[in-house]
Scaffold this motif. Structure first.
Motif, mmCIF file in Angstrom:
data_model
loop_
_atom_site.group_PDB
_atom_site.id
_atom_site.type_symbol
_atom_site.label_atom_id
_atom_site.label_comp_id
_atom_site.label_asym_id
_atom_site.label_seq_id
_atom_site.Cartn_x
_atom_site.Cartn_y
_atom_site.Cartn_z
ATOM 1 N N ALA A 97 -8.117 10.409 -12.392
ATOM 2 C CA ALA A 97 -9.410 10.458 -13.091
ATOM 3 C C ALA A 97 -10.553 10.126 -12.145
ATOM 4 O O ALA A 97 -11.617 10.757 -12.190
ATOM 5 C CB ALA A 97 -9.399 9.493 -14.278
ATOM 6 N N VAL A 98 -10.351 9.148 -11.289
ATOM 7 C CA VAL A 98 -11.389 8.755 -10.330
ATOM 8 C C VAL A 98 -11.619 9.879 -9.321
ATOM 9 O O VAL A 98 -12.763 10.207 -8.980
ATOM 10 C CB VAL A 98 -10.989 7.444 -9.612
ATOM 11 C CG1 VAL A 98 -11.976 7.108 -8.495
ATOM 12 C CG2 VAL A 98 -10.925 6.297 -10.619
ATOM 13 N N ILE A 99 -10.537 10.489 -8.860
ATOM 14 C CA ILE A 99 -10.652 11.582 -7.886
ATOM 15 C C ILE A 99 -11.363 12.782 -8.524
ATOM 16 O O ILE A 99 -12.265 13.383 -7.921
ATOM 17 C CB ILE A 99 -9.263 11.996 -7.369
ATOM 18 C CG1 ILE A 99 -8.590 10.819 -6.663
ATOM 19 C CG2 ILE A 99 -9.373 13.174 -6.410
ATOM 20 C CD1 ILE A 99 -7.110 11.026 -6.414
ATOM 21 N N SER A 100 -10.977 13.135 -9.725
ATOM 22 C CA SER A 100 -11.607 14.265 -10.411
ATOM 23 C C SER A 100 -13.096 14.020 -10.616
ATOM 24 O O SER A 100 -13.905 14.952 -10.495
ATOM 25 C CB SER A 100 -10.923 14.509 -11.761
ATOM 26 O OG SER A 100 -9.591 14.922 -11.570
ATOM 27 N N VAL A 103 -14.866 14.639 -7.296
ATOM 28 C CA VAL A 103 -14.968 16.075 -7.018
ATOM 29 C C VAL A 103 -16.014 16.712 -7.921
ATOM 30 O O VAL A 103 -16.820 17.543 -7.469
ATOM 31 C CB VAL A 103 -13.596 16.753 -7.197
ATOM 32 C CG1 VAL A 103 -13.734 18.270 -7.138
ATOM 33 C CG2 VAL A 103 -12.625 16.270 -6.132
ATOM 34 N N ALA A 104 -16.030 16.334 -9.194
ATOM 35 C CA ALA A 104 -17.022 16.887 -10.119
ATOM 36 C C ALA A 104 -18.435 16.549 -9.661
ATOM 37 O O ALA A 104 -19.343 17.389 -9.746
ATOM 38 C CB ALA A 104 -16.777 16.341 -11.524
ATOM 39 N N ALA A 105 -18.631 15.331 -9.157
ATOM 40 C CA ALA A 105 -19.955 14.955 -8.653
ATOM 41 C C ALA A 105 -20.331 15.796 -7.439
ATOM 42 O O ALA A 105 -21.480 16.228 -7.290
ATOM 43 C CB ALA A 105 -19.963 13.460 -8.305
ATOM 44 N N GLY A 106 -19.358 16.048 -6.566
ATOM 45 C CA GLY A 106 -19.637 16.844 -5.378
ATOM 46 C C GLY A 106 -19.959 18.290 -5.696
ATOM 47 O O GLY A 106 -20.746 18.931 -4.989
ATOM 48 N N LEU A 107 -19.374 18.813 -6.763
ATOM 49 C CA LEU A 107 -19.573 20.215 -7.140
ATOM 50 C C LEU A 107 -20.571 20.371 -8.288
ATOM 51 O O LEU A 107 -20.630 21.415 -8.922
ATOM 52 C CB LEU A 107 -18.236 20.844 -7.550
ATOM 53 C CG LEU A 107 -17.191 20.972 -6.429
ATOM 54 C CD1 LEU A 107 -15.871 21.494 -6.992
ATOM 55 C CD2 LEU A 107 -17.682 21.889 -5.317
ATOM 56 N N ILE A 143 -6.852 14.968 -2.703
ATOM 57 C CA ILE A 143 -8.164 15.610 -2.634
ATOM 58 C C ILE A 143 -8.030 17.118 -2.814
ATOM 59 O O ILE A 143 -8.768 17.732 -3.596
ATOM 60 C CB ILE A 143 -8.847 15.281 -1.290
ATOM 61 C CG1 ILE A 143 -9.221 13.793 -1.236
ATOM 62 C CG2 ILE A 143 -10.098 16.148 -1.090
ATOM 63 C CD1 ILE A 143 -9.723 13.342 0.129
ATOM 64 N N SER A 144 -7.078 17.711 -2.106
ATOM 65 C CA SER A 144 -6.906 19.164 -2.176
ATOM 66 C C SER A 144 -6.574 19.620 -3.590
ATOM 67 O O SER A 144 -7.117 20.619 -4.079
ATOM 68 C CB SER A 144 -5.804 19.610 -1.207
ATOM 69 O OG SER A 144 -6.179 19.367 0.126
ATOM 70 N N HIS A 145 -5.691 18.905 -4.255
ATOM 71 C CA HIS A 145 -5.297 19.301 -5.604
ATOM 72 C C HIS A 145 -6.474 19.191 -6.569
ATOM 73 O O HIS A 145 -6.672 20.068 -7.428
ATOM 74 C CB HIS A 145 -4.132 18.433 -6.087
ATOM 75 C CG HIS A 145 -2.855 18.690 -5.361
ATOM 76 N ND1 HIS A 145 -1.811 17.799 -5.329
ATOM 77 C CD2 HIS A 145 -2.451 19.756 -4.621
ATOM 78 C CE1 HIS A 145 -0.820 18.287 -4.606
ATOM 79 N NE2 HIS A 145 -1.193 19.478 -4.161
ATOM 80 N N ALA A 146 -7.271 18.140 -6.428
ATOM 81 C CA ALA A 146 -8.424 17.971 -7.319
ATOM 82 C C ALA A 146 -9.460 19.064 -7.088
ATOM 83 O O ALA A 146 -10.035 19.605 -8.046
ATOM 84 C CB ALA A 146 -9.048 16.590 -7.104
ATOM 85 N N ILE A 147 -9.708 19.396 -5.833
ATOM 86 C CA ILE A 147 -10.670 20.468 -5.525
ATOM 87 C C ILE A 147 -10.135 21.807 -6.012
ATOM 88 O O ILE A 147 -10.885 22.629 -6.559
ATOM 89 C CB ILE A 147 -10.983 20.493 -4.021
ATOM 90 C CG1 ILE A 147 -11.758 19.229 -3.625
ATOM 91 C CG2 ILE A 147 -11.784 21.736 -3.647
ATOM 92 C CD1 ILE A 147 -11.983 19.084 -2.129
ATOM 93 N N HIS A 148 -8.843 22.029 -5.828
ATOM 94 C CA HIS A 148 -8.242 23.292 -6.285
ATOM 95 C C HIS A 148 -8.435 23.452 -7.792
ATOM 96 O O HIS A 148 -8.824 24.534 -8.270
ATOM 97 C CB HIS A 148 -6.759 23.311 -5.927
ATOM 98 C CG HIS A 148 -6.096 24.639 -6.143
ATOM 99 N ND1 HIS A 148 -5.783 25.117 -7.398
ATOM 100 C CD2 HIS A 148 -5.699 25.606 -5.259
ATOM 101 C CE1 HIS A 148 -5.227 26.300 -7.289
ATOM 102 N NE2 HIS A 148 -5.166 26.630 -6.006
#
Length: 283
Positions: A97-100, A103-107, A143-148
């Motif tokens: 959840a923290v990683i997602s 990533v959501a903030a970055g995108l 990181i890769s899985h969350a971005i994917h």
């Protein structure tokens, strides 16, 4: 800061052309040194590279300058991207959840801005951290899985059912570094191109079969590492048997297969405009 001579050497654009683009189209407005010399920073050099690639595929210089200006305005209007360190810290928590959320903030910005301003620098930083040991394999995978997941969601949102001949996007057999290709596919779908994303590790025979079945207008194959060059060459040569298809390449090693595929350039966002211009022109 770089002089006009250094910029010309770095971009392949003659100094006379740099001056003409500045004078006629104001594509960039470099500040001057106390002695009157033009001084360019990295952002201005990137704008010039984009301008060069757009002109090279047939955009009039005036139109290319407007596209560059629009990109610049989008970046200026977007909220600042979060630091890359926040993404890596989130991944080290191993909390999905923290990683997602990171990533959501970055995108969060419009996708072209987010890809250029956050995603590409983030992937570069993670790759460098993996090489120097500051980013572990598990962290890189998280990181890769969350971005994917985030990019796949964008791609699904933008993809519409279309009767037009599709543009196939994917990677050759044995290639698994797909985030750049997936980002390109999402950007192309956002730009209303009829994308079908085929994913990673696709054998040449499968590329050909899909291209024939769908009567694809084009195939875009990512070449992210030097190991992928040989398999990409085999794939592009196999696709030559498909009637009317046009074959393009992206990724870090795209220039190594320019004899069998047309390079789209090394800026992912600009590559979409280059692809559209190529498809709208005659083969």
């Amino acid at each position: 800061m770089y002089t006009i001579k250094a910029v010309a050497e770095a971009t392949g654009i003659p100094p006379a052309t740099l001056r003409a683009w500045e004078r006629r189209y104001a594509v960039v407005r470099p500040p001057r040194s106390p002695t009157g010399y033009r001084l360019y920073d990295e952002s201005l050099i990137q704008d010039l590279r984009v301008m060069r690639e757009l002109v090279a595929v047939g955009h009039p210089a005036s139109e290319a300058a407007r596209i560059v200006a629009g990109r610049r305005q989008d970046v200026a209007a977007a909220s600042p991207s979060p630091p890359i360190s926040e993404l890596i810290a989130a991944a080290r928590s191993a909390d999905p959840a923290v990683i997602s959320a990171a990533v959501a903030a970055g995108l969060a910005a419009p996708l072209p801005v987010a890809v250029s301003g956050w995603l590409v620098p983030a992937l570069t930083a993670v790759g460098e951290g993996w090489v120097d040991g500051t980013v572990g394999i598990a962290t890189e995978h998280l990181i890769s899985h969350a971005i994917h997941r985030a990019l796949a969601t964008r791609l699904h949102r933008y993809t519409a059912t279309a009767r037009a001949a599709p543009v196939l996007v994917g990677l050759p057999s044995g290639s698994h570094h797909e985030l750049g290709a997936l980002a390109f596919a999402a950007l192309a779908a956002r730009d209303a191109l009829p994308v079908r994303y085929l994913g990673a590790d696709l054998p040449a025979a499968a590329w050909v079969q899909c291209a024939r079945q769908t009567r694809a207008a084009a195939a875009v194959i990512a070449v992210p590492t030097h190991v992928d060059v040989a398999t990409t060459r085999r794939t592009t040569k196999a696709l030559a048997s498909v009637p009317a298809i046009r074959v393009f390449a992206g990724g870090a090693y795209q220039d190594d297969i320019c004899e069998t595929a047309t390079p789209l350039g090394h800026d992912i966002v600009t590559a979409v405009s280059v692809l559209r211009a190529r498809l709208e022109s005659r083969p």
